[in-house]
Design a protein around this motif. Structure first.
Motif, PDB file in Angstrom:
ATOM      1  N   GLY A 145       1.881  12.090  83.415  1.00  0.00           N
ATOM      2  CA  GLY A 145       2.759  12.497  82.324  1.00  0.00           C
ATOM      3  C   GLY A 145       2.765  14.004  82.179  1.00  0.00           C
ATOM      4  N   GLY A 146       3.687  14.504  81.348  1.00  0.00           N
ATOM      5  CA  GLY A 146       3.797  15.939  81.121  1.00  0.00           C
ATOM      6  C   GLY A 146       5.011  16.541  81.784  1.00  0.00           C
ATOM      7  N   GLU A 147       5.093  17.872  81.751  1.00  0.00           N
ATOM      8  CA  GLU A 147       6.224  18.591  82.325  1.00  0.00           C
ATOM      9  C   GLU A 147       5.730  19.758  83.173  1.00  0.00           C
ATOM     10  OE1 GLU A 147       9.108  19.863  79.389  1.00  0.00           O
ATOM     11  OE2 GLU A 147       8.470  18.273  78.023  1.00  0.00           O
ATOM     12  N   VAL A 148       6.418  19.982  84.293  1.00  0.00           N
ATOM     13  CA  VAL A 148       6.195  21.169  85.113  1.00  0.00           C
ATOM     14  C   VAL A 148       7.558  21.718  85.508  1.00  0.00           C
ATOM     15  CG1 VAL A 148       5.169  22.159  87.184  1.00  0.00           C
ATOM     16  CG2 VAL A 148       4.039  20.245  86.043  1.00  0.00           C
ATOM     17  N   CYS A 149       7.865  22.934  85.061  1.00  0.00           N
ATOM     18  CA  CYS A 149       9.158  23.549  85.381  1.00  0.00           C
ATOM     19  C   CYS A 149       8.946  24.861  86.120  1.00  0.00           C
ATOM     20  CB  CYS A 149       9.965  23.795  84.110  1.00  0.00           C
ATOM     21  SG  CYS A 149      10.611  22.302  83.351  1.00  0.00           S
ATOM     22  N   PHE A 150       9.606  24.995  87.261  1.00  0.00           N
ATOM     23  CA  PHE A 150       9.590  26.252  87.996  1.00  0.00           C
ATOM     24  C   PHE A 150      10.994  26.827  87.982  1.00  0.00           C
ATOM     25  CE2 PHE A 150       9.993  28.658  92.056  1.00  0.00           C
ATOM     26  CZ  PHE A 150       9.100  29.670  91.738  1.00  0.00           C
ATOM     27  N   ASN A 151      11.138  27.985  87.360  1.00  0.00           N
ATOM     28  CA  ASN A 151      12.443  28.643  87.205  1.00  0.00           C
ATOM     29  C   ASN A 151      13.488  27.701  86.622  1.00  0.00           C
ATOM     30  OD1 ASN A 151      11.297  30.958  88.221  1.00  0.00           O
ATOM     31  ND2 ASN A 151      12.158  30.743  90.273  1.00  0.00           N
ATOM     32  N   GLY A 152      13.045  26.925  85.623  1.00  0.00           N
ATOM     33  CA  GLY A 152      13.970  26.067  84.889  1.00  0.00           C
ATOM     34  C   GLY A 152      14.216  24.698  85.476  1.00  0.00           C
ATOM     35  N   THR A 153      13.653  24.417  86.652  1.00  0.00           N
ATOM     36  CA  THR A 153      13.852  23.113  87.299  1.00  0.00           C
ATOM     37  C   THR A 153      12.556  22.304  87.250  1.00  0.00           C
ATOM     38  OG1 THR A 153      15.497  24.025  88.816  1.00  0.00           O
ATOM     39  CG2 THR A 153      14.498  21.937  89.437  1.00  0.00           C
ATOM     40  N   SER A 154      12.675  21.023  86.895  1.00  0.00           N
ATOM     41  CA  SER A 154      11.503  20.168  86.778  1.00  0.00           C
ATOM     42  C   SER A 154      10.969  19.772  88.157  1.00  0.00           C
ATOM     43  CB  SER A 154      11.838  18.903  85.988  1.00  0.00           C
ATOM     44  OG  SER A 154      10.752  17.984  86.048  1.00  0.00           O
ATOM     45  N   ILE A 155       9.732  20.141  88.427  1.00  0.00           N
ATOM     46  CA  ILE A 155       9.089  19.762  89.687  1.00  0.00           C
ATOM     47  C   ILE A 155       8.772  18.272  89.696  1.00  0.00           C
ATOM     48  CG2 ILE A 155       6.967  20.034  91.045  1.00  0.00           C
ATOM     49  CD1 ILE A 155       6.912  22.950  90.272  1.00  0.00           C
ATOM     50  N   LEU A 156       8.414  17.723  88.516  1.00  0.00           N
ATOM     51  CA  LEU A 156       8.040  16.312  88.451  1.00  0.00           C
ATOM     52  C   LEU A 156       9.251  15.403  88.659  1.00  0.00           C
ATOM     53  CD1 LEU A 156       5.444  16.293  85.530  1.00  0.00           C
ATOM     54  CD2 LEU A 156       5.109  16.751  87.963  1.00  0.00           C
ATOM     55  N   ASP A 157      10.401  15.794  88.093  1.00  0.00           N
ATOM     56  CA  ASP A 157      11.608  14.984  88.248  1.00  0.00           C
ATOM     57  C   ASP A 157      12.218  15.136  89.637  1.00  0.00           C
ATOM     58  OD1 ASP A 157      11.335  14.135  85.666  1.00  0.00           O
ATOM     59  OD2 ASP A 157      12.789  15.551  84.834  1.00  0.00           O
ATOM     60  N   ASP A 158      12.087  16.330  90.213  1.00  0.00           N
ATOM     61  CA  ASP A 158      12.689  16.620  91.516  1.00  0.00           C
ATOM     62  C   ASP A 158      11.678  17.386  92.376  1.00  0.00           C
ATOM     63  OD1 ASP A 158      14.317  17.075  93.661  1.00  0.00           O
ATOM     64  OD2 ASP A 158      15.650  18.507  92.646  1.00  0.00           O
ATOM     65  N   PRO A 159      10.670  16.676  92.941  1.00  0.00           N
ATOM     66  CA  PRO A 159       9.613  17.339  93.708  1.00  0.00           C
ATOM     67  C   PRO A 159      10.143  18.167  94.877  1.00  0.00           C
ATOM     68  CG  PRO A 159       9.035  15.056  93.277  1.00  0.00           C
ATOM     69  CD  PRO A 159      10.468  15.213  92.887  1.00  0.00           C
ATOM     70  N   GLY A 160      11.247  17.755  95.450  1.00  0.00           N
ATOM     71  CA  GLY A 160      11.793  18.462  96.601  1.00  0.00           C
ATOM     72  C   GLY A 160      12.384  19.811  96.250  1.00  0.00           C
ATOM     73  N   SER A 161      12.698  20.021  94.963  1.00  0.00           N
ATOM     74  CA  SER A 161      13.377  21.257  94.552  1.00  0.00           C
ATOM     75  C   SER A 161      12.521  22.488  94.778  1.00  0.00           C
ATOM     76  CB  SER A 161      13.776  21.170  93.076  1.00  0.00           C
ATOM     77  OG  SER A 161      12.621  21.089  92.250  1.00  0.00           O
ATOM     78  N   VAL A 162      11.219  22.342  94.691  1.00  0.00           N
ATOM     79  CA  VAL A 162      10.342  23.506  94.792  1.00  0.00           C
ATOM     80  C   VAL A 162       9.879  23.770  96.220  1.00  0.00           C
ATOM     81  CG1 VAL A 162       8.095  22.366  94.469  1.00  0.00           C
ATOM     82  CG2 VAL A 162       8.448  24.666  93.558  1.00  0.00           C
ATOM     83  N   LYS A 163      10.113  22.807  97.128  1.00  0.00           N
ATOM     84  CA  LYS A 163       9.558  22.923  98.473  1.00  0.00           C
ATOM     85  C   LYS A 163      10.014  24.201  99.186  1.00  0.00           C
ATOM     86  CE  LYS A 163       7.045  19.251  98.522  1.00  0.00           C
ATOM     87  NZ  LYS A 163       7.392  17.982  99.149  1.00  0.00           N
ATOM     88  N   LYS A 164      11.279  24.570  99.027  1.00  0.00           N
ATOM     89  CA  LYS A 164      11.785  25.760  99.713  1.00  0.00           C
ATOM     90  C   LYS A 164      11.193  27.042  99.133  1.00  0.00           C
ATOM     91  CE  LYS A 164      16.081  26.413  97.020  1.00  0.00           C
ATOM     92  NZ  LYS A 164      15.442  26.095  95.766  1.00  0.00           N
ATOM     93  N   ASP A 165      10.703  26.970  97.908  1.00  0.00           N
ATOM     94  CA  ASP A 165      10.137  28.147  97.248  1.00  0.00           C
ATOM     95  C   ASP A 165       8.613  28.118  97.224  1.00  0.00           C
ATOM     96  OD1 ASP A 165      12.408  29.648  96.500  1.00  0.00           O
ATOM     97  OD2 ASP A 165      12.841  28.210  94.908  1.00  0.00           O
ATOM     98  N   LEU A 166       8.000  27.137  97.904  1.00  0.00           N
ATOM     99  CA  LEU A 166       6.560  26.927  97.797  1.00  0.00           C
ATOM    100  C   LEU A 166       5.828  27.302  99.081  1.00  0.00           C
ATOM    101  CD1 LEU A 166       4.125  25.677  96.191  1.00  0.00           C
ATOM    102  CD2 LEU A 166       4.677  23.527  97.354  1.00  0.00           C
ATOM    103  N   GLY A 167       4.731  28.038  98.926  1.00  0.00           N
ATOM    104  CA  GLY A 167       3.782  28.264 100.001  1.00  0.00           C
ATOM    105  C   GLY A 167       2.434  27.761  99.538  1.00  0.00           C
ATOM    106  N   PHE A 168       1.765  26.920 100.336  1.00  0.00           N
ATOM    107  CA  PHE A 168       0.537  26.257  99.883  1.00  0.00           C
ATOM    108  C   PHE A 168      -0.549  26.375 100.936  1.00  0.00           C
ATOM    109  CE2 PHE A 168      -1.611  21.964  98.838  1.00  0.00           C
ATOM    110  CZ  PHE A 168      -2.454  22.566  97.906  1.00  0.00           C
ATOM    111  N   LEU A 169      -1.695  26.904 100.518  1.00  0.00           N
ATOM    112  CA  LEU A 169      -2.890  26.916 101.364  1.00  0.00           C
ATOM    113  C   LEU A 169      -3.927  26.035 100.689  1.00  0.00           C
ATOM    114  CD1 LEU A 169      -4.666  27.832 103.679  1.00  0.00           C
ATOM    115  CD2 LEU A 169      -5.156  29.931 102.424  1.00  0.00           C
ATOM    116  N   PRO A 170      -4.031  24.761 101.100  1.00  0.00           N
ATOM    117  CA  PRO A 170      -4.974  23.846 100.447  1.00  0.00           C
ATOM    118  C   PRO A 170      -6.411  24.161 100.824  1.00  0.00           C
ATOM    119  CG  PRO A 170      -3.914  22.756 102.296  1.00  0.00           C
ATOM    120  CD  PRO A 170      -3.259  24.104 102.162  1.00  0.00           C
ATOM    121  N   GLN A 171      -7.324  23.591 100.051  1.00  0.00           N
ATOM    122  CA  GLN A 171      -8.751  23.831 100.268  1.00  0.00           C
ATOM    123  C   GLN A 171      -9.197  23.315 101.638  1.00  0.00           C
ATOM    124  OE1 GLN A 171     -11.111  22.309  97.061  1.00  0.00           O
ATOM    125  NE2 GLN A 171     -13.053  22.886  97.969  1.00  0.00           N
ATOM    126  N   ASP A 172      -8.601  22.230 102.098  1.00  0.00           N
ATOM    127  CA  ASP A 172      -9.049  21.591 103.343  1.00  0.00           C
ATOM    128  C   ASP A 172      -8.077  21.827 104.496  1.00  0.00           C
ATOM    129  OD1 ASP A 172      -7.016  20.130 102.271  1.00  0.00           O
ATOM    130  OD2 ASP A 172      -8.052  18.200 102.290  1.00  0.00           O
TER     131      ASP A 172
END
Length: 291
Positions: A57-84
């Protein structure tokens, strides 16, 4: 100006562990330090922001767009270096980075090659571009991880415990690289190492038990505690006595004895002297205040 707004984020795993407990946070451009002990929920938050797991539950918005409702929306703007991030096929750094660039949607061959070579240069791996990544040292692998995270010029970059296990020289080299990424992006540094946050971040938050317990500027946290930190050197055998009678923040061995720090609004007496406040003192005090 980029904006990441998190409101009342919750996540409970099947084993009953509540990793995120109504977490709220607002982050803008620049290097942001997320500080917390192991088990605080930092990696769960990072994975949720990166779309690798669903929140309850909850909300996560990146530049006005919901990441939770549309996970794919942030992929083009995301760079991720995970712990593993650390399993590599037997291919060269150049070929692997080119492959990842293709997966990220960099379709134009000349543009892709230009980005790959530029990032290998930026991460000081150009001379090793034809070597297989699985032969790299830990620090070189982490710098390669940053290179892949920067492909496509993302506006939200997440690095999760990036310097864990690195020797001091590689850690310093890696932190210098992070500091060069730029202020026009959101860079979230998730770590339990206070020194990395102190050296790199102008904004920070402290996380404990799935919640944000404090957020602000490191310099403001330190100044806010000024005049309230006291220190004394005691024999190790007296530690339990002092823990019972004083609000001890930390205890460090010094030449066979203990240098203890305590938090108090006024001079606690008993031989305590004023101490210079560090971000580590602030961090320990914040964690203790929530226990």
């Amino acid at each position: 100006m980029n904006s990441l707004i998190i409101k009342n984020l919750t996540k409970t795993y099947k084993n009953g562990v509540k990793a995120l407990d109504g977490l709220s946070l607002e982050i803008g451009n620049g290097m942001f330090g997320l500080l917390g002990p192991n088990g605080a929920g930092k990696s769960s938050l990072m994975k949720t922001l990166a779309g690798l797991q669903q929140a309850d539950g909850g909300e996560v918005c990146f530049n006005g767009t919901s990441i939770l409702d549309d996970p794919g929306s942030v992929k083009k703007d995301l760079g991720f270096l995970p712990q593993d991030f650390g399993v590599y096929p037997k291919v060269s750094a150049y070929d692997l980075l080119t492959h990842i660039a293709t997966l990220k949607g960099l379709a134009d061959g000349s543009d892709r090659k230009e980005q790959v070579l530029a990032l290998l240069q930026q991460t000081n791996l150009y001379a090793q571009r034809n070597k297989e990544v699985h032969t790299f040292s830990g620090g070189m692998r982490q710098r390669f991880g940053v290179a892949q995270a920067l492909l496509g010029n993302p506006q939200l970059i997440i690095v999760d415990e990036p310097t864990a296990g690195l020797d001091p020289e590689e850690r310093n080299r890696f932190n210098n690289l992070l500091s060069e990424i730029g202020e026009e992006k959101i860079v979230i540094l998730s770590t339990h190492l206070v020194e990395d946050v102190k050296n790199l971040c102008t904004q920070m938050a402290v996380m404990s038990k799935g919640r944000i317990i404090a957020q602000g500027k490191p310099v403001d946290f330190i100044s806010g505690m000024a005049g309230k930190l006291w220190q004394k050197t005691i024999p190790k055998i007296q530690r339990a006595v002092y823990e019972q009678n004083f609000d001890l923040i930390s205890a460090h061995l010094s030449m066979g004895e203990l240098l203890v720090h305590t938090y108090a609004d006024k001079d606690p007496g008993h031989g305590f002297e004023p101490a210079k406040v560090t971000l580590e003192d602030v961090y320990f005090h914040l964690l203790q205040s929530t226990n």
